[in-house]
Design a protein around this motif. Structure first.
Motif, mmCIF file in Angstrom:
data_model
loop_
_atom_site.group_PDB
_atom_site.id
_atom_site.type_symbol
_atom_site.label_atom_id
_atom_site.label_comp_id
_atom_site.label_asym_id
_atom_site.label_seq_id
_atom_site.Cartn_x
_atom_site.Cartn_y
_atom_site.Cartn_z
ATOM 1 N N HIS A 1 -10.889 -0.062 -4.230
ATOM 2 C CA HIS A 1 -11.072 -0.259 -2.849
ATOM 3 C C HIS A 1 -11.923 -1.557 -2.813
ATOM 4 O O HIS A 1 -11.603 -2.246 -1.747
ATOM 5 C CB HIS A 1 -12.016 0.933 -2.118
ATOM 6 C CG HIS A 1 -11.264 2.278 -2.159
ATOM 7 N ND1 HIS A 1 -9.962 2.303 -1.330
ATOM 8 C CD2 HIS A 1 -11.467 3.382 -2.502
ATOM 9 C CE1 HIS A 1 -9.543 3.403 -1.334
ATOM 10 N NE2 HIS A 1 -10.446 4.215 -2.081
ATOM 11 N N THR A 2 -12.771 -2.059 -3.622
ATOM 12 C CA THR A 2 -13.322 -3.244 -3.432
ATOM 13 C C THR A 2 -12.426 -4.287 -3.512
ATOM 14 O O THR A 2 -12.627 -5.330 -2.564
ATOM 15 C CB THR A 2 -14.354 -3.544 -4.692
ATOM 16 O OG1 THR A 2 -15.194 -2.299 -4.620
ATOM 17 C CG2 THR A 2 -15.237 -4.604 -4.717
ATOM 18 N N GLU A 3 -11.518 -4.371 -4.138
ATOM 19 C CA GLU A 3 -10.401 -5.208 -4.436
ATOM 20 C C GLU A 3 -9.595 -5.234 -3.046
ATOM 21 O O GLU A 3 -9.052 -6.484 -2.915
ATOM 22 C CB GLU A 3 -9.734 -5.234 -5.773
ATOM 23 C CG GLU A 3 -10.123 -5.491 -6.980
ATOM 24 C CD GLU A 3 -9.636 -4.767 -8.273
ATOM 25 O OE1 GLU A 3 -8.879 -3.635 -7.943
ATOM 26 O OE2 GLU A 3 -10.129 -4.939 -9.280
ATOM 27 N N THR A 4 -9.571 -4.167 -2.588
ATOM 28 C CA THR A 4 -8.442 -4.084 -1.246
ATOM 29 C C THR A 4 -9.407 -4.981 -0.242
ATOM 30 O O THR A 4 -8.881 -5.626 0.585
ATOM 31 C CB THR A 4 -8.267 -2.936 -0.834
ATOM 32 O OG1 THR A 4 -7.515 -2.171 -2.021
ATOM 33 C CG2 THR A 4 -7.386 -2.646 0.510
ATOM 34 N N ASP A 5 -10.934 -4.470 -0.204
ATOM 35 C CA ASP A 5 -11.650 -5.044 0.871
ATOM 36 C C ASP A 5 -11.644 -6.619 0.573
ATOM 37 O O ASP A 5 -11.716 -7.434 1.637
ATOM 38 C CB ASP A 5 -12.999 -4.571 0.704
ATOM 39 C CG ASP A 5 -13.052 -3.242 1.024
ATOM 40 O OD1 ASP A 5 -12.214 -2.778 1.667
ATOM 41 O OD2 ASP A 5 -14.191 -2.482 0.727
ATOM 42 N N SER A 6 -11.764 -7.216 -0.601
ATOM 43 C CA SER A 6 -11.682 -8.687 -0.819
ATOM 44 C C SER A 6 -10.320 -9.100 -0.496
ATOM 45 O O SER A 6 -10.352 -10.300 -0.031
ATOM 46 C CB SER A 6 -12.001 -8.715 -2.328
ATOM 47 O OG SER A 6 -11.799 -10.190 -2.811
ATOM 48 N N PHE A 7 -9.276 -8.625 -0.610
ATOM 49 C CA PHE A 7 -8.071 -9.141 -0.254
ATOM 50 C C PHE A 7 -8.014 -9.258 1.330
ATOM 51 O O PHE A 7 -7.683 -10.478 1.455
ATOM 52 C CB PHE A 7 -6.844 -8.205 -0.767
ATOM 53 C CG PHE A 7 -5.567 -8.337 -0.269
ATOM 54 C CD1 PHE A 7 -4.682 -9.231 -0.703
ATOM 55 C CD2 PHE A 7 -4.952 -7.924 0.908
ATOM 56 C CE1 PHE A 7 -3.353 -9.574 -0.334
ATOM 57 C CE2 PHE A 7 -3.828 -8.236 1.580
ATOM 58 C CZ PHE A 7 -3.012 -9.009 0.865
#
Length: 322
Positions: free
Chosen positions: A52-58
């Motif tokens: 989810h962290t990578e999705t938020d960063s995206f």
């Protein structure tokens, strides 16, 4: 400092026989592994975006260029394996597209952090490419615009930045120009075959502010060769960059202007890409990030990227102090 090479997840597909194929990154991975053993190259591979962290960063990175609704559509679309959902006449969404674009977001985030840590020279090899992607739609093999995202994130988070973007793909970077046009302290330069796909990039939108910011489209005819391009580089591109004095240089590095490429009508060789790289390094800004765009003959792509890196990967000479 070593040249940082970033390789994103190679999971996106436009379907069988499409020129923008996984073979492109497979070929470059082979090149980068060889270079990492023989020269000042540091290879970082981003292939496992899951959290989810990578999705938020995206979203944080690409919302500065695209609408949240469009980005959500790309991430939430459920695509059955082996199926391609058409988003544009030549651009599709596959079962692996979500992983690929999340990986691109992770790579762009890494570049932004590298800039804060001191800058240097980086090259991001990713799929799908990005410079045609518009705010709310895919176009021309492109889903999200990595170059514009880099430029916009730097511009919006660092009030002292002066961001220049150079696009030397054979096709005009219409999505990037749309995103960056009108920004203060930003310069967009594009060389491209004209008239040609996507039909944009004439000189009518050119603008030069007192500090050199603005838009410089340099449409060039079919048959443009190395000497023709060197003249434009020497007489048009470098003087404008020198006037603008960027702190950051983002490059849409498309190699489909090579004479052996099936999708362009220029006659460039790999020698000009070495010249481009060497010339851009002379601009001496603190951060240079190149992002892969076109290049569809695999042999020409590998040779051209290697030549470009041989030029732009040389150590800085007398860099400015910041």
């Amino acid at each position: 400092m070593d040249t940082e090479i970033l390789l994103s997840a190679n999971t996106h597909s436009n379907g069988p026989g499409h020129p923008e194929s996984p073979d492109r990154l497979d070929t470059l991975r082979t090149l980068f592994l060889r270079l990492s053993h023989t020269g000042p190259i540091k290879l970082s591979i981003f292939t496992d975006s899951k959290t989810h962290t990578e999705t938020d960063s995206f979203f944080r990175i690409y919302e500065k260029v695209h609408s949240r609704e469009y980005l959500s559509k790309l991430l939430l679309h459920q695509v059955p394996p082996g199926t391609i959902i058409p988003l544009d006449p030549d651009t599709g969404l596959s079962n692996g597209s979500r992983k690929a674009i999340l990986s691109c977001g992770e790579s762009v985030d890494f570049l932004l952090r590298r800039r804060l840590a001191g800058g240097g020279v980086s090259f991001l090899a990713e799929r799908p490419p990005g410079h045609h992607a518009l705010r709310d739609r895919a176009m021309g093999f492109c889903l999200v615009n990595h170059t514009a995202a880099l430029a916009q994130n730097i511009h919006q988070t660092d009030p002292d930045s002066r961001v220049a973007v150079l696009d030397f793909d054979v096709h005009h970077g219409n999505g990037t120009e749309d995103s960056l046009r009108g920004l203060d302290r930003c310069l967009f330069i594009s060389t491209h075959q004209y008239p040609f796909y996507p039909g944009t990039g004439s000189e009518k939108n050119n603008r030069s502010d007192a500090d050199g910011s603005g838009v410089l489209n340099l449409p060039l005819p079919e048959g443009t060769d190395d000497e023709d391009y060197r003249k434009v580089l020497r007489e048009k591109i470098l003087p404008r960059l020198e006037k603008f004095r960027p702190t950051d240089l983002i490059v849409s590095a498309g190699f489909d202007g090579h004479r052996d490429d099936p999708l362009g009508g220029w006659l460039l060789t790999e020698e000009i890409y070495s010249d481009i790289g060497r010339s851009l390094l002379s601009v001496e800004c603190r951060f240079i990030a190149s992002v892969l765009e076109g290049g569809y003959n695999l042999t020409a792509l590998s040779r051209s990227v290697e030549a470009y890196l041989s030029g732009i990967g040389r150590p800085f000479q007398s860099p400015r102090s910041y």
